[in-house]
Design a protein around this motif. Structure first.
Motif: not given
Length: 348
Positions: A272-275, A289-295, A317-323, A332-336
């Protein structure tokens, strides 16, 4: 009473941390009062002793050196120290009323409490409303009193969309607003995005509140990108996305099938936090904001022994759902890409 052999809070820091580690509330309070008796201003005790020690408490939890229980105990002791320091000084207000509160859903109350007490020491009549104040309740309170300003704290960037609504609700009550906390970025960039005055620390907040023209001199929010409805769509799909990510983990990471109820709850919370962080990045249109959280999340999970594949797989999984969501997909790609190199996997 703990003997104080220095009149410098920074020299007392190591000893104060030891008291927190030992859960010795009385020794911690005695040390703080001893500094006051040695002539150290109360503001310095709060900002040069309590505040950095609390930051270290959070770091020890993040490094998995302290349990949640130890972190909670240390935080409680520091809250008691703050109360003892301000009670010992017992300042009397000479200025108008300032309301200090945490955003709805924010439970990190000690940092804004320190801001409230610094404002009190500088002569303001301060009302501290504490953690997680619903916007409607805050607005109702503002309508009852003549308030000079309201200071709102946000520790987690994922709460920014809710923070924006709370800020606007205060403004509709004709009360100037300033914000602070890590949730707005270390440089306040997301406060500027939302068009609200930002203070990096308690002394800056006090100076800003004293300068009404500066408090009101803020640029308008820039959120035209929200017209694409991606943020609202992500929020609507949150539950569905979490459920499907849990099912995918069970299929692809056998170890997760043996998770206890507590481990499963923690996994659902992390998913949930990822989303939520992704949605907040889409809201302010800033992938950092997202990439800093991922790290940060990667480091936390790895210190807790979570398998690398269990970290990477939800992103896949989320990458497929976000298309169908181009901005979210880009973020999300930058987060990955910010995941540790061994954890990166291409989307299916």
């Amino acid at each position: 009473m703990t003997a104080v052999t220095t009149a410098d809070p920074t020299d007392a820091y190591a000893g104060y941390l030891d008291h927190l580690a030992d859960a010795d509330e009385y020794a911690a309070i005695d040390m703080a009062i001893g500094l006051l008796d040695a002539g150290v201003p109360a503001e310095r005790v709060l900002l040069d002793l309590v505040a950095p020690a609390q930051a270290e408490v959070g770091e020890r939890w993040a490094r998995n050196e302290w349990s949640v229980a130890q972190e909670h105990a240390a935080t409680h002791i520091s809250e008691q120290v703050v109360a003892a320091v301000t009670g010992h000084v017992n300042p009397r207000p000479t200025g108008g009323r300032v309301v200090v509160a945490c955003m709805d859903g924010e439970w990190h109350a000690l940092p804004p409490r320190l801001v409230a007490e610094v404002l009190r020491l500088r002569g303001w009549q301060v009302t501290f409303l504490g953690a997680s104040v619903p916007a409607a309740h805050l607005v109702s309170y503002l309508h009852r009193y003549d308030v000079h300003a309201v200071a709102l704290a946000c520790a987690l960037p994922m709460r920014l969309p809710y923070a924006h609504r709370m800020i606007e609700a205060c403004r509709r009550s004709d009360v100037p607003v300033l914000v602070g906390g890590r949730g707005f970025g270390v440089d306040g960039r997301w406060a500027r995005q939302l068009g609200v005055a930002w203070a990096p620390d308690a002394p800056s907040a006090a100076e800003l509140i004293s300068d009404e023209r500066a408090l009101l001199r803020v640029p308008p929010a820039w959120l035209a990108h929200l017209a694409d409805d991606e943020y609202a769509s992500l929020v609507r799909r949150r539950g569905e996305l979490i459920d499907s990510a849990v099912a995918d983990l069970r299929d692809g990471v056998p170890a997760t099938r043996a998770y206890t109820a507590a481990q499963l709850d923690a996994t659902v919370s992390d998913l949930g936090h990822i989303l939520d962080f992704l949605a907040a990045a889409v809201y302010v249109d800033d992938a950092s904001l997202f990439t800093e959280f991922v790290e940060w999340l990667s480091g936390i999970l790895l210190t807790r022994g979570v398998p690398a594949t269990a970290i990477a797989r939800p992103f896949e999984h989320y990458a497929v759902a976000m298309r169908d969501f181009p901005r979210a997909e880009r973020v999300l790609a930058l987060g990955r890409a910010a995941l540790p190199a061994a954890d990166r996997r291409p989307a299916r």
